[in-house]
Design a protein around this motif. Structure first.
Motif, PDB file in Angstrom:
ATOM      1  N   PHE A   9      -6.126   0.856  -7.332  1.00 43.55           N
ATOM      2  CA  PHE A   9      -7.196   1.727  -6.855  1.00 43.55           C
ATOM      3  C   PHE A   9      -6.722   2.480  -5.625  1.00 43.55           C
ATOM      4  CE2 PHE A   9      -8.131  -1.459  -3.658  1.00 43.55           C
ATOM      5  CZ  PHE A   9      -8.791  -0.779  -2.645  1.00 43.55           C
ATOM      6  N   ALA A  10      -7.320   3.661  -5.432  1.00 40.63           N
ATOM      7  CA  ALA A  10      -6.993   4.518  -4.290  1.00 40.63           C
ATOM      8  C   ALA A  10      -8.281   4.939  -3.622  1.00 40.63           C
ATOM      9  CB  ALA A  10      -6.208   5.744  -4.752  1.00 40.63           C
ATOM     10  N   TYR A  11      -8.171   5.374  -2.352  1.00 43.14           N
ATOM     11  CA  TYR A  11      -9.349   5.823  -1.614  1.00 43.14           C
ATOM     12  C   TYR A  11      -8.979   7.018  -0.748  1.00 43.14           C
ATOM     13  CZ  TYR A  11      -7.153   2.921   2.005  1.00 43.14           C
ATOM     14  OH  TYR A  11      -6.270   2.363   2.892  1.00 43.14           O
ATOM     15  N   LEU A  12      -9.995   7.831  -0.430  1.00 40.39           N
ATOM     16  CA  LEU A  12      -9.809   9.053   0.325  1.00 40.39           C
ATOM     17  C   LEU A  12      -9.406   8.731   1.764  1.00 40.39           C
ATOM     18  CD1 LEU A  12     -10.086  12.171   0.490  1.00 40.39           C
ATOM     19  CD2 LEU A  12     -12.497  11.813   1.082  1.00 40.39           C
ATOM     20  N   ALA A  13      -8.323   9.356   2.224  1.00 41.58           N
ATOM     21  CA  ALA A  13      -7.819   9.108   3.572  1.00 41.58           C
ATOM     22  C   ALA A  13      -7.556  10.434   4.274  1.00 41.58           C
ATOM     23  CB  ALA A  13      -6.531   8.284   3.510  1.00 41.58           C
ATOM     24  N   VAL A  14      -7.457  10.362   5.595  1.00 46.19           N
ATOM     25  CA  VAL A  14      -7.103  11.545   6.386  1.00 46.19           C
ATOM     26  C   VAL A  14      -6.088  11.144   7.453  1.00 46.19           C
ATOM     27  CG1 VAL A  14      -9.267  12.811   6.054  1.00 46.19           C
ATOM     28  CG2 VAL A  14      -9.091  11.151   7.913  1.00 46.19           C
ATOM     29  N   ARG A  15      -5.316  12.140   7.881  1.00 47.66           N
ATOM     30  CA  ARG A  15      -4.407  11.944   9.005  1.00 47.66           C
ATOM     31  C   ARG A  15      -4.444  13.203   9.868  1.00 47.66           C
ATOM     32  NH1 ARG A  15       1.633  12.149   6.138  1.00 47.66           N
ATOM     33  NH2 ARG A  15       1.533  14.316   5.387  1.00 47.66           N
ATOM     34  N   PRO A  16      -4.069  13.109  11.146  1.00 48.39           N
ATOM     35  CA  PRO A  16      -4.170  14.256  12.046  1.00 48.39           C
ATOM     36  C   PRO A  16      -3.372  15.458  11.544  1.00 48.39           C
ATOM     37  CG  PRO A  16      -3.799  12.248  13.288  1.00 48.39           C
ATOM     38  CD  PRO A  16      -3.606  11.892  11.839  1.00 48.39           C
ATOM     39  N   ALA A  17      -3.936  16.656  11.756  1.00 47.55           N
ATOM     40  CA  ALA A  17      -3.278  17.908  11.361  1.00 47.55           C
ATOM     41  C   ALA A  17      -3.798  19.020  12.255  1.00 47.55           C
ATOM     42  CB  ALA A  17      -3.552  18.218   9.894  1.00 47.55           C
ATOM     43  N   LEU A  18      -3.292  20.212  12.024  1.00 51.37           N
ATOM     44  CA  LEU A  18      -3.718  21.406  12.762  1.00 51.37           C
ATOM     45  C   LEU A  18      -3.584  21.205  14.271  1.00 51.37           C
ATOM     46  CD1 LEU A  18      -6.909  22.300  10.661  1.00 51.37           C
ATOM     47  CD2 LEU A  18      -4.577  23.179  10.382  1.00 51.37           C
TER      48      LEU A  18
ATOM     49  N   ALA B 219      -3.448   3.791  -1.492  1.00 54.57           N
ATOM     50  CA  ALA B 219      -3.709   3.030  -2.710  1.00 54.57           C
ATOM     51  C   ALA B 219      -3.051   1.658  -2.678  1.00 54.57           C
ATOM     52  CB  ALA B 219      -3.211   3.814  -3.918  1.00 54.57           C
ATOM     53  N   TYR B 220      -3.625   0.748  -3.473  1.00 55.60           N
ATOM     54  CA  TYR B 220      -3.074  -0.581  -3.710  1.00 55.60           C
ATOM     55  C   TYR B 220      -2.844  -0.751  -5.208  1.00 55.60           C
ATOM     56  CZ  TYR B 220      -4.488  -2.006   1.028  1.00 55.60           C
ATOM     57  OH  TYR B 220      -4.635  -2.112   2.380  1.00 55.60           O
TER      58      TYR B 220
ATOM     59  N   ARG C 240       0.838  -1.194   0.000  1.00 54.85           N
ATOM     60  CA  ARG C 240       0.000   0.000   0.000  1.00 54.85           C
ATOM     61  C   ARG C 240       0.874   1.244   0.000  1.00 54.85           C
ATOM     62  NH1 ARG C 240      -4.322   0.935   4.736  1.00 54.85           N
ATOM     63  NH2 ARG C 240      -2.446   1.624   5.854  1.00 54.85           N
ATOM     64  N   THR C 241       0.472   2.220  -0.805  1.00 52.21           N
ATOM     65  CA  THR C 241       1.186   3.499  -0.865  1.00 52.21           C
ATOM     66  C   THR C 241       0.229   4.605  -0.452  1.00 52.21           C
ATOM     67  OG1 THR C 241       0.579   3.769  -3.199  1.00 52.21           O
ATOM     68  CG2 THR C 241       2.695   2.726  -2.720  1.00 52.21           C
ATOM     69  N   GLU C 242       0.763   5.788  -0.178  1.00 50.82           N
ATOM     70  CA  GLU C 242      -0.095   6.921   0.171  1.00 50.82           C
ATOM     71  C   GLU C 242       0.536   8.214  -0.313  1.00 50.82           C
ATOM     72  OE1 GLU C 242       1.151   7.607   4.823  1.00 50.82           O
ATOM     73  OE2 GLU C 242      -0.350   6.068   4.380  1.00 50.82           O
ATOM     74  N   VAL C 243      -0.339   9.157  -0.633  1.00 52.53           N
ATOM     75  CA  VAL C 243       0.068  10.487  -1.090  1.00 52.53           C
ATOM     76  C   VAL C 243      -0.780  11.493  -0.321  1.00 52.53           C
ATOM     77  CG1 VAL C 243       0.246  12.071  -3.055  1.00 52.53           C
ATOM     78  CG2 VAL C 243       0.631   9.613  -3.398  1.00 52.53           C
TER      79      VAL C 243
ATOM     80  N   TYR D 112     -14.821   6.730  -0.564  1.00 53.51           N
ATOM     81  CA  TYR D 112     -14.779   7.241  -1.930  1.00 53.51           C
ATOM     82  C   TYR D 112     -13.434   6.877  -2.539  1.00 53.51           C
ATOM     83  CZ  TYR D 112     -18.549   9.825   0.188  1.00 53.51           C
ATOM     84  OH  TYR D 112     -19.688  10.144   0.879  1.00 53.51           O
ATOM     85  N   GLY D 113     -13.472   6.357  -3.755  1.00 54.17           N
ATOM     86  CA  GLY D 113     -12.244   5.868  -4.351  1.00 54.17           C
ATOM     87  C   GLY D 113     -12.144   6.150  -5.833  1.00 54.17           C
TER      88      GLY D 113
END
Length: 408
Positions: A324-333, A344-345, A266-269, A316-317
Motif C-alpha cells: 500500500f502507498a499513501y500521499l506524501a509531500v516534501r519541501p519545494a519551491l 509505500a510499504y 519503505r519506498t517513495e516516488v 489518502y492511500g
C-alpha cells in the motif's frame, strides 16, 4: 443569563455574521439577516463558551455513542451558511431539513419567513426532543415542525418541498428525497463518493440530478436504513500500534496479503508536481476517489512511525495486492511550497506508489487548472446512455453517481 452575557452574545453573533459575509459564505441579505437574528448559543449544550458557540469554523458536539464516537452536532456556522445559500432558499418556500439540531432549522425559518414552512427530521428521538425544546424556548416552535423518523422514507404529511437540505453525511440518494422534491426544487446533500464528501447542490435535469455547486465538507454519518459502513483493515506495526485503511468501496478481496506489510522497507516516488503553501488541493482527493482503484483513507494510531511524521503526508492511500502507498509531500519551491509524491510499504510498494503518482500527474495535466467537476446522480431507471463517456462512475444502491472533469 445576565444582561452583560446577553449583550456579549449579541456582539459575537454580529461579529460572526460579518465574518461569514466577508468570507463569501453568506451572499444574500435574507441569510445575513437570519444569522444576525438567531441566538446560536441557545442551541448548543449548556456550558459551551460563547466564543466556541460563535466560532465560524467550529462545530459543537451534542451527542456521542457508547464508544465515544460523534453521532450528532451543531455544524460549523460557515458550512450552515454555505448550504442554505447552495439551496437557494427564499421567502415563502417549503424546506425539509434532514438531520436535526434546532439552530439550522431556526435559520431556515427566518429565511423563509412567516409564509414559509420548515420541517426538520431526525432518526434519534433524543436529538429531536432536544431540538424541539430549543426551538420552542427561542420562539421558533410554531415555525418549525420537528419529526422523529428515518428520512430514508417519506416524511409523513411532508412534501412537496422547494428545498431539501441534508445535514448528515449520505452515501446514497434514496427515492423518497426525489419524490418529496418539487420539479424545480434544489437538493443539497453531503454526498460521500468513495470516501470523499462534498456538499452538493443538485437540480433536476430530465430524469436525473446535476450539480450546481459542490463544497468541501465533513459530516456525521447517516444512521438507519441509509447507513453505509466502511470496511476497515488494521495493519499492526512491531510495537502493537495500528494503521487503519478505510474503504468506502472496492475493498481488497484478500486483505491477508497485507499481513506484516509494515515490517517491510519503505519506498517513495515523487511526482514533480508542486503546490504553494496555503493553496487548496481538495480536488486531488476527489480525483483519487474517481480514478485510483484500491483508493482508501488512512488513519495512523498515536505511536506509529506514520503518526510521528505529521505534516509530511495526507490520509489518502491505495492498496495493490500485498502493498500500500499513501500521499506524501516534501519541501519545494525554495521553502514556499511542497512537492507531491507517495510513500509505500510492501514487496510491490514502488509500483503502488507509482500508480498514485501517475494520478497526481494526470490531475495536474487534466483537471487542476480547469473548471470544477460536474457531479450527477442517475436514479435507477434513468437513461444511462446519456452518461458522458469520460465520466467516473460510482455505483450506489439507488442509482449511479457520475463525476465529469472538464478539460483544463
Amino acid at each position: 443569563m445576565t444582561e452583560a452575557t446577553v449583550d456579549h452574545a449579541a456582539e459575537l453573533r454580529s461579529r460572526l455574521t460579518g465574518e461569514l459575509v466577508a468570507a463569501g459564505h453568506i451572499t444574500s441579505a435574507l441569510v445575513e439577516a437570519a444569522f444576525r437574528a438567531v441566538p446560536r448559543h441557545e442551541f448548543v449544550p449548556a456550558g459551551t463558551p460563547l466564543e466556541v458557540a460563535y466560532n465560524a469554523d467550529e462545530s459543537v458536539v451534542t451527542k456521542k455513542d457508547e464508544h465515544g464516537v460523534l453521532i450528532s452536532s451543531v455544524s460549523a456556522p460557515f458550512l450552515q451558511a454555505l448550504m442554505i445559500e447552495q439551496a437557494g432558499v427564499g421567502r415563502g418556500m417549503s424546506v425539509l431539513e434532514i438531520g436535526s439540531g434546532g439552530y439550522n432549522a431556526a435559520l431556515l425559518a427566518e429565511v423563509v419567513g412567516p409564509e414559509g414552512r420548515v420541517v426538520s427530521v431526525d432518526i434519534d428521538p433524543e436529538v429531536t426532543n432536544r431540538a424541539d425544546a430549543a426551538l420552542k424556548a427561542t420562539g421558533y416552535g410554531s415555525r418549525v415542525t420537528v419529526v422523529s423518523a428515518d428520512a430514508e422514507y417519506p416524511v409523513p404529511d411532508g412534501g412537496p418541498f422547494d428545498a431539501i437540505i441534508v445535514t448528515v453525511g449520505a452515501w446514497d440518494i434514496p427515492p423518497a428525497w426525489l419524490e418529496q422534491l418539487t420539479p424545480t426544487g434544489r437538493l443539497v446533500v453531503p454526498l460521500r463518493m468513495n470516501g470523499i464528501t462534498r456538499s452538493v447542490a443538485f437540480r433536476r435535469e430530465a430524469d436525473h440530478l446535476v450539480s450546481t455547486s459542490a463544497e468541501v465538507c465533513g459530516f456525521v454519518a447517516m444512521q438507519g436504513a441509509g447507513e453505509h459502513a466502511e470496511r476497515i483493515f488494521r495493519l499492526p506495526d512491531a510495537h502493537g500500534r495500528h494503521i487503519d485503511l478505510r474503504f468506502d468501496s472496492g475493498a481488497p478481496e484478500n486483505a491477508s496479503l497485507l499481513d506484516g506489510v509494515l515490517a517491510t522497507g519503505r519506498t517513495e516516488v515523487w511526482s514533480g508536481v508542486t503546490i504553494k503553501h496555503r493553496v487548496s488541493f481538495a480536488d486531488l482527493h476527489l480525483w483519487f476517489a474517481c480514478f485510483l482503484p484500491g483508493f482508501c483513507r488512512v488513519a495512523a494510531e498515536e505511536g506509529t512511525e506514520l503518526a510521528g511524521e505529521s505534516g509530511t503526508w495526507f490520509p489518502y492511500g491505495i492498496v495493490r495486492g500485498d502493498s500500500f502507498a499513501y500521499l506524501a509531500v516534501r519541501p519545494a519551491l525554495e521553502g514556499a511550497g511542497a512537492e507531491f509524491g507517495a510513500r509505500a510499504y510492501g514487496a510491490h510498494g514502488e509500483a503502488a506508489a507509482a500508480a498514485m503518482v501517475e494520478q497526481i500527474q494526470a490531475w495536474d495535466r487534466q483537471a487542476r487548472r480547469g473548471p470544477e467537476p460536474t457531479i450527477a446522480f442517475w436514479p435507477v431507471g434513468s437513461d444511462h446512455t446519456q452518461i458522458p463517456d469520460d465520466a467516473a462512475v460510482l455505483t450506489k444502491t439507488h442509482g449511479l453517481v457520475t463525476i465529469s472533469w472538464p478539460a483544463s
